[in-house]
Design a protein around this motif. Structure first.
Motif, PDB file in Angstrom:
ATOM      1  N   GLN A 212     -44.141 -81.616 -10.171  1.00 30.19           N
ATOM      2  CA  GLN A 212     -44.420 -82.769 -11.025  1.00 30.19           C
ATOM      3  C   GLN A 212     -44.449 -82.321 -12.477  1.00 30.19           C
ATOM      4  OE1 GLN A 212     -48.192 -84.564 -10.164  1.00 30.19           O
ATOM      5  NE2 GLN A 212     -47.866 -86.246 -11.592  1.00 30.19           N
ATOM      6  N   CYS A 213     -43.797 -83.076 -13.324  1.00 30.63           N
ATOM      7  CA  CYS A 213     -43.717 -82.697 -14.738  1.00 30.63           C
ATOM      8  C   CYS A 213     -45.009 -83.037 -15.451  1.00 30.63           C
ATOM      9  CB  CYS A 213     -42.531 -83.391 -15.405  1.00 30.63           C
ATOM     10  SG  CYS A 213     -40.965 -82.810 -14.773  1.00 30.63           S
ATOM     11  N   GLU A 214     -46.064 -82.340 -15.087  1.00 32.09           N
ATOM     12  CA  GLU A 214     -47.376 -82.554 -15.688  1.00 32.09           C
ATOM     13  C   GLU A 214     -47.973 -81.204 -16.055  1.00 32.09           C
ATOM     14  OE1 GLU A 214     -48.893 -85.146 -16.570  1.00 32.09           O
ATOM     15  OE2 GLU A 214     -47.714 -86.718 -15.575  1.00 32.09           O
ATOM     16  N   ALA A 217     -48.296 -77.666 -13.954  1.00 33.57           N
ATOM     17  CA  ALA A 217     -47.246 -77.838 -12.934  1.00 33.57           C
ATOM     18  C   ALA A 217     -47.019 -76.567 -12.126  1.00 33.57           C
ATOM     19  CB  ALA A 217     -45.948 -78.278 -13.603  1.00 33.57           C
ATOM     20  N   LEU A 246     -37.588 -81.493 -10.063  1.00 35.71           N
ATOM     21  CA  LEU A 246     -38.570 -81.992 -11.032  1.00 35.71           C
ATOM     22  C   LEU A 246     -38.810 -83.475 -10.769  1.00 35.71           C
ATOM     23  CD1 LEU A 246     -37.106 -80.218 -14.181  1.00 35.71           C
ATOM     24  CD2 LEU A 246     -39.256 -79.662 -13.023  1.00 35.71           C
ATOM     25  N   TYR A 249     -40.610 -87.375 -13.978  1.00 36.02           N
ATOM     26  CA  TYR A 249     -40.218 -86.948 -15.318  1.00 36.02           C
ATOM     27  C   TYR A 249     -40.226 -88.141 -16.266  1.00 36.02           C
ATOM     28  CZ  TYR A 249     -37.578 -84.748 -19.020  1.00 36.02           C
ATOM     29  OH  TYR A 249     -37.208 -84.235 -20.221  1.00 36.02           O
ATOM     30  N   ALA A 256     -43.507 -83.543 -20.672  1.00 35.62           N
ATOM     31  CA  ALA A 256     -42.557 -83.498 -19.553  1.00 35.62           C
ATOM     32  C   ALA A 256     -41.390 -82.576 -19.871  1.00 35.62           C
ATOM     33  CB  ALA A 256     -42.051 -84.905 -19.231  1.00 35.62           C
ATOM     34  N   SER A 257     -40.878 -82.669 -21.104  1.00 34.86           N
ATOM     35  CA  SER A 257     -39.731 -81.808 -21.411  1.00 34.86           C
ATOM     36  C   SER A 257     -40.153 -80.350 -21.528  1.00 34.86           C
ATOM     37  CB  SER A 257     -38.979 -82.291 -22.656  1.00 34.86           C
ATOM     38  OG  SER A 257     -39.870 -82.504 -23.692  1.00 34.86           O
ATOM     39  N   VAL A 259     -42.588 -78.954 -19.730  1.00 27.76           N
ATOM     40  CA  VAL A 259     -42.755 -78.478 -18.349  1.00 27.76           C
ATOM     41  C   VAL A 259     -41.383 -78.215 -17.732  1.00 27.76           C
ATOM     42  CG1 VAL A 259     -43.517 -79.127 -16.025  1.00 27.76           C
ATOM     43  CG2 VAL A 259     -45.000 -79.564 -17.982  1.00 27.76           C
ATOM     44  N   ALA A 260     -40.463 -79.134 -17.958  1.00 29.86           N
ATOM     45  CA  ALA A 260     -39.118 -78.967 -17.392  1.00 29.86           C
ATOM     46  C   ALA A 260     -38.485 -77.679 -17.907  1.00 29.86           C
ATOM     47  CB  ALA A 260     -38.254 -80.175 -17.750  1.00 29.86           C
ATOM     48  N   SER A 275     -33.267 -84.647 -12.476  1.00 26.66           N
ATOM     49  CA  SER A 275     -34.704 -84.774 -12.279  1.00 26.66           C
ATOM     50  C   SER A 275     -35.013 -86.230 -11.944  1.00 26.66           C
ATOM     51  CB  SER A 275     -35.474 -84.291 -13.503  1.00 26.66           C
ATOM     52  OG  SER A 275     -34.895 -84.804 -14.665  1.00 26.66           O
TER      53      SER A 275
END
Ligand SMILES: Nc1ncnc2c1ncn2[C@@H]1O[C@H](COP(=O)(O)OP(=O)(O)O)[C@@H](O)[C@H]1O
Ligand SMILES: [Mg+2]
Length: 342
Positions: A212-214, A217, A246, A249, A256-257, A259-260, A275
């Motif tokens: 999860q993009c949090e 993560a 991912l 997102y 989010a970006s 984390v990605a 994603s």
């Protein structure tokens, strides 16, 4: 050959086309659900065709690909990704079985499969040695998609398995004895690393980790990767982390970006280029006993799962998208001790 414009990068909408209105709560509200008189499987098929690839077909694996969807963190999108990827692969023409290995039975619910206490379930397979074929049910509305449901009984299995012979390989044996032809088996794991998850890791060759993009993560992933190593070393030499997805997102947030980016720099080529966006339609679908593919075939959530499934199918035959995030060399296990993953 497909055009690169249709390959979702981490910061873009997965595929062009879905109608999206911006809502104030940070999630997208999209096309209305299909009309009641529209057979939903057909509507989803139309979405596949809308991607412009109807006749193109996807390569089917030579052997059944058994994919373990695992992450001991709850709420990261394991179940959502399992059912929607499975439905996507089926809509792309594959024969797919979802094994619900979470006592909550959320995957069974999302696929519209009855799983009250008396239904023959994966518990009977694991603990009572029932053949898998006795519990598998076809999923309504999606041709080629099947489910081995979980009932609440499974909550006790974690303890009951301890005293059984071959306690770690009961699912593997059941799958090996299952004679129906299948292209994919997706196993939805519970949010723990107990014997149920170990059974899945012994039964599968590939691990698919939804992230999860949090914030946080990557926390806890080291433990999952070490378990994968342990199972590979002792019980299942074919096991490897093949896919990172991912989820949730939200391209409008910097978090989010970030984390990605972090996940891509740690894991490299295992991370799917597609994603999954945060979308209301994705979260609404299970309460209708549906995947987003049939609930709202034209939504960004539906199209992104179709695209992710396509990537998975192509990777299975050795086709990798190359992009700016593509990583060269080094397996995940070699990177599992890198900074940031605990
Ligand atoms: N892409 C998404 N957009 C919005 N909500 C999502 C998305 N993916 C999952 N959810 C929601 O997040 C919650 C947790 O997802 P779930 O798949 O059940 O996680 P897990 O199986 O890892 O516990 C569920 O309520 C689900 O509907
Ligand atoms: Mg779940």
């Amino acid at each position: 050959m497909r055009s690169d414009a249709n390959i979702a990068g981490p910061m873009t909408e997965p595929v062009p086309g879905p109608r999206t209105e911006s809502a104030g709560d940070g999630v997208s509200r999209e096309t209305p659900p299909p009309m009641d008189d529209t057979p939903i499987g057909r509507a989803a098929q139309l979405a596949v065709e809308a991607l412009g690839r109807a006749g193109e077909g996807l390569p089917r694996p030579e052997q059944t690909r058994v994919m373990v969807v695992a992450n001991q963190k709850g709420g990261v999108g394991k179940t959502t990704s399992t059912v929607n990827l499975a439905a996507s692969l089926a809509l792309h023409g594959a024969r797919v079985l979802v094994v619900d290995l979470d006592p909550q039975g959320n995957a069974s619910t999302a696929l519209g499969i009855d799983h009250h206490a008396e239904v023959p379930s994966i518990y009977d397979v694991l603990v009572e040695s029932k053949p898998l074929s006795d519990v598998v049910q076809p999923v309504p509305d999606v041709e080629g998609l099947f489910c081995a449901p979980a009932t609440i009984d499974l909550a006790g299995a974690e303890i009951e398995l301890v005293s059984l012979v071959a306690r770690e390989s009961r699912l593997q044996r059941a799958i090996q004895a299952y004679e129906q032809p299948l292209d994919y088996i997706l196993i939805d794991c519970p949010p723990s690393l107990g014997l149920l998850t170990v059974n899945a890791l012994v039964a599968g060759a590939e691990v698919l980790i939804p992230i999860q993009c949090e914030y946080y993560a990557l926390e806890g992933l080291g433990q999952l990767l070490r378990n994968v190593e342990l199972v590979r070393g002792h019980l299942n030499p074919t096991l490897h982390v093949s896919t990172i997805l991912l989820t949730m997102y939200d391209g409008r947030t910097r978090l989010a970006s970030q984390v990605a980016e972090e996940v891509r720099s740690h894991f490299g080529k295992e991370v799917l280029r597609t994603s999954i966006p945060r979308s209301v339609r994705i979260s609404e679908a299970p309460s209708y006993g549906q995947t987003v593919l049939t609930y709202d075939p034209g939504s960004s959530g539906s199209l992104s799962y179709l695209e992710a499934a396509r990537e998975i199918a192509l990777r299975g035959v050795g086709v990798h998208y190359e992009g700016q995030h593509a990583h060269t060399g080094g397996s995940i296990s070699q990177q599992s001790n890198s900074e940031g993953i605990q």
